[in-house]
Design an enzyme around this catalytic site. Structure first.
Site, PDB file in Angstrom:
ATOM      1  N   LEU A  26      33.397  21.922 -31.962  1.00 50.55           N
ATOM      2  CA  LEU A  26      32.800  22.350 -30.698  1.00 50.55           C
ATOM      3  C   LEU A  26      32.750  23.864 -30.593  1.00 50.55           C
ATOM      4  O   LEU A  26      31.845  24.418 -29.979  1.00 50.55           O
ATOM      5  CB  LEU A  26      33.596  21.788 -29.515  1.00 50.55           C
ATOM      6  CG  LEU A  26      33.536  20.283 -29.308  1.00 50.55           C
ATOM      7  CD1 LEU A  26      34.492  19.863 -28.199  1.00 50.55           C
ATOM      8  CD2 LEU A  26      32.119  19.855 -28.981  1.00 50.55           C
ATOM      9  N   ASP A 149      42.007  34.572 -17.659  1.00 46.53           N
ATOM     10  CA  ASP A 149      40.767  34.792 -18.405  1.00 46.53           C
ATOM     11  C   ASP A 149      39.603  34.041 -17.763  1.00 46.53           C
ATOM     12  O   ASP A 149      38.823  33.394 -18.444  1.00 46.53           O
ATOM     13  CB  ASP A 149      40.968  34.360 -19.861  1.00 46.53           C
ATOM     14  CG  ASP A 149      39.936  34.958 -20.804  1.00 46.53           C
ATOM     15  OD1 ASP A 149      39.302  35.966 -20.441  1.00 46.53           O
ATOM     16  OD2 ASP A 149      39.764  34.404 -21.902  1.00 46.53           O
TER      17      ASP A 149
END
Length: 168
Positions: A26, A149
């Site tokens: 992915l 983040d």
């Protein structure tokens, strides 16, 4: 960075809740590789994130990865991919750390914008409300969970306009 696993390979065993068969990659980042995998018992598709001690130059990466797994194991929110499993596997030349989560289908906000997407005012408002909902949930813990983040690349949007926040 060398690929750690190949399509069709089976990961897991007695140290994990299930065995997982690698379907495809992915994504790859500075910390590790994320694979689409299938749970052998029930064919559920999952995201399997792996970090290799051998390919890591800094112990801090392993510490942060373990912390991510610990934090995710405590969370239960519709806009955060569900934590499913965490395990470690040791070979004669490496030690690998695995985090298994619900597979999120969709595109990141960063990819959508790069592809030319311009959300309507209503769509942007709804995304903002969902993100505020997540932040309110995270900050309700004692001590609060801080996502360090939060950025468009870590916010996935599915076809129904629902977000999932990744990469804790």
């Amino acid at each position: 960075m060398k690929m750690l696993h190949q399509q069709g390979e089976i990961i897991g065993g007695f140290q994990s809740r299930h065995q997982y068969q690698i379907v495809d990659v992915l994504g790859r980042g500075g910390v590790g590789t994320i694979y689409r995998a299938s749970v052998i018992d029930n064919s559920q598709q999952v995201a399997l994130k792996v970090v290799s001690l051998r390919q890591t130059r800094d112990w801090k990466v392993i510490e942060l990865f373990e912390r991510e797994a610990k934090v995710l194991s405590r969370l239960d929110h519709q806009f955060i991919p569900a934590y499913l499993d965490y395990f470690e596997l040791e070979t004669e030349d490496d030690k690998r750390f695995y985090l298994v989560q619900e597979l999120v289908e969709g595109k990141s906000l960063a990819n959508l914008v790069a592809d030319g997407w311009h959300g309507t005012e209503s769509e942007i408002r709804e995304i903002g409300i969902q993100l505020l909902n997540i932040l309110n949930y995270l900050h309700s813990f004692d001590p609060p969970v801080i996502h360090r983040d939060l950025k468009p690349a870590n916010i996935m949007l599915n076809s129904e306009g629902r977000v999932k926040v990744l990469d804790f």
